[in-house]
Design an enzyme around this catalytic site. Sequence first.
Site, PDB file in Angstrom:
ATOM      1  N   CYS A  37       0.855  -1.177   0.000  1.00 13.30           N
ATOM      2  CA  CYS A  37       0.000   0.000   0.000  1.00 13.30           C
ATOM      3  C   CYS A  37       0.896   1.234   0.000  1.00 13.30           C
ATOM      4  O   CYS A  37       2.122   1.141   0.116  1.00 13.30           O
ATOM      5  CB  CYS A  37      -0.907   0.005   1.221  1.00 13.30           C
ATOM      6  SG  CYS A  37       0.003   0.090   2.795  1.00 13.30           S
ATOM      7  N   CYS A 121       2.542   5.859   8.821  1.00 16.60           N
ATOM      8  CA  CYS A 121       1.618   6.014   7.701  1.00 16.60           C
ATOM      9  C   CYS A 121       0.723   7.227   7.948  1.00 16.60           C
ATOM     10  O   CYS A 121       0.169   7.378   9.045  1.00 16.60           O
ATOM     11  CB  CYS A 121       0.771   4.759   7.549  1.00 16.60           C
ATOM     12  SG  CYS A 121      -0.555   4.930   6.327  1.00 16.60           S
ATOM     13  N   GLU A 151       0.262  -0.309  16.434  1.00 22.03           N
ATOM     14  CA  GLU A 151      -0.579   0.816  16.031  1.00 22.03           C
ATOM     15  C   GLU A 151      -1.551   1.205  17.133  1.00 22.03           C
ATOM     16  O   GLU A 151      -1.748   2.391  17.422  1.00 22.03           O
ATOM     17  CB  GLU A 151      -1.341   0.481  14.750  1.00 22.03           C
ATOM     18  CG  GLU A 151      -2.192   1.640  14.262  1.00 22.03           C
ATOM     19  CD  GLU A 151      -3.086   1.276  13.095  1.00 22.03           C
ATOM     20  OE1 GLU A 151      -4.172   1.886  12.992  1.00 22.03           O
ATOM     21  OE2 GLU A 151      -2.716   0.399  12.288  1.00 22.03           O
ATOM     22  N   CYS A 219      -8.119   1.581   6.544  1.00 18.15           N
ATOM     23  CA  CYS A 219      -7.523   2.263   5.401  1.00 18.15           C
ATOM     24  C   CYS A 219      -8.035   1.689   4.088  1.00 18.15           C
ATOM     25  O   CYS A 219      -8.516   0.555   4.010  1.00 18.15           O
ATOM     26  CB  CYS A 219      -6.002   2.223   5.478  1.00 18.15           C
ATOM     27  SG  CYS A 219      -5.231   0.771   4.754  1.00 18.15           S
ATOM     28  N   SER A 248      -1.380  -7.912  10.743  1.00 18.29           N
ATOM     29  CA  SER A 248      -2.815  -7.954  11.020  1.00 18.29           C
ATOM     30  C   SER A 248      -3.630  -8.035   9.741  1.00 18.29           C
ATOM     31  O   SER A 248      -4.546  -8.849   9.611  1.00 18.29           O
ATOM     32  CB  SER A 248      -3.226  -6.715  11.825  1.00 18.29           C
ATOM     33  OG  SER A 248      -4.622  -6.669  12.014  1.00 18.29           O
ATOM     34  N   ASN A 249      -3.301  -7.198   8.755  1.00 22.09           N
ATOM     35  CA  ASN A 249      -4.132  -7.183   7.550  1.00 22.09           C
ATOM     36  C   ASN A 249      -3.992  -8.466   6.753  1.00 22.09           C
ATOM     37  O   ASN A 249      -4.943  -8.900   6.101  1.00 22.09           O
ATOM     38  CB  ASN A 249      -3.831  -5.943   6.694  1.00 22.09           C
ATOM     39  CG  ASN A 249      -2.535  -6.043   5.930  1.00 22.09           C
ATOM     40  OD1 ASN A 249      -2.491  -6.533   4.806  1.00 22.09           O
ATOM     41  ND2 ASN A 249      -1.445  -5.566   6.536  1.00 22.09           N
ATOM     42  N   SER A 292       1.948  -5.270   3.240  1.00 19.89           N
ATOM     43  CA  SER A 292       3.384  -5.070   3.463  1.00 19.89           C
ATOM     44  C   SER A 292       4.228  -6.099   2.716  1.00 19.89           C
ATOM     45  O   SER A 292       5.388  -6.316   3.058  1.00 19.89           O
ATOM     46  CB  SER A 292       3.688  -5.121   4.964  1.00 19.89           C
ATOM     47  OG  SER A 292       3.140  -6.286   5.555  1.00 19.89           O
TER      48      SER A 292
END
Length: 336
Positions: A37, A121, A151, A219, A248-249, A292
């Site tokens: 991203c 970010c 985060e 996001c 996590s994503n 990532s």
Amino acid sequence: MSSAVPLNVGITRSADSGASRADGEKRVLLAEPRGYCAGVDRAVETVEKALEKHGAPIYVRKEIVHNRHVVETLSDQGVVFVDETDEVPEGALLVFSAHGVSPAVHESAAARNLRTIDATCPLVTKVHQEAKRFARDDFDILLIGHEGHEEVEGTAGEAPDHVQLVDGPDSVDAVTVRDESKVIWLSQTTLSVDETMQTVARLRERFPSLQDPPSDDICYATQNRQVAVKAMAPECDLVIVVGSRNSSNSVRLVEVALGAGAKASYLVDYAREVDPAWLDGVRTVGITSGASVPEILVRGVIDLLDEHGFHDVQPVTTANETLVFALPRELRAART
């Protein structure tokens, strides 16, 4: 701010599912968008440009992004990853990761006279600003996220007296607030959209006046990758998600694939981690990657599947991403 244009998904549908395709007719559905991203691209380039400008060693607090390959590659180039600022020699250069840090971490770095570059970010920074704003207005802030994630720690650290962590729908019953008319929810940027909305619905049952954040906290890239997986998963016997276990994503993409109808889904860092037994009887494999993950790792999985007879690769495109973030101020002149 929109960074994605909806597109025709364009999957050639089989009669019932991927398993009903003719014997020998194997295919790969390749999710687009996938991988880096804008925030990850900025963070990784920040470290690379800092190395070019200042030379090794430079220090990074935590992992710059949650990907094993990226961290190992940068380590080989002279980047030293540390858990806390007190591990960094006084006066050295320290980069803060894409996940953001609390004011206390900034203060700790300043106390050690560290030179710092902040690779947080910008979408995480937005959530930090929201937390500060609503804390100033004396709201109770219900931060939806995973306990222990960097985060979440950074965001909560902006207003520790006002923030409560809500780690999924099952945590809602334990929430208490001072004034039910002044409650807002914010979230970690890398969550499952569906689970987050379930948590919000539960919170709103308890607190009908619960306010939404001024704009989406999850996001654009997290949402886009989940949408692409949802589009292809019903056709897939197997979905392989390339990503690290502490991402996590990436973990959420496995959950989304299974929830959307994939018969199986696994998370791998590298192609060598794909178990050939997963491919037994499989006709359609979906591939995606976390935000990532460099594309070279996805290509490795595609090459491996090609060796097992999966020669037909069909893109499943649900959005085009065009967003680019500027480098931190200290490095902008270095960008090419």
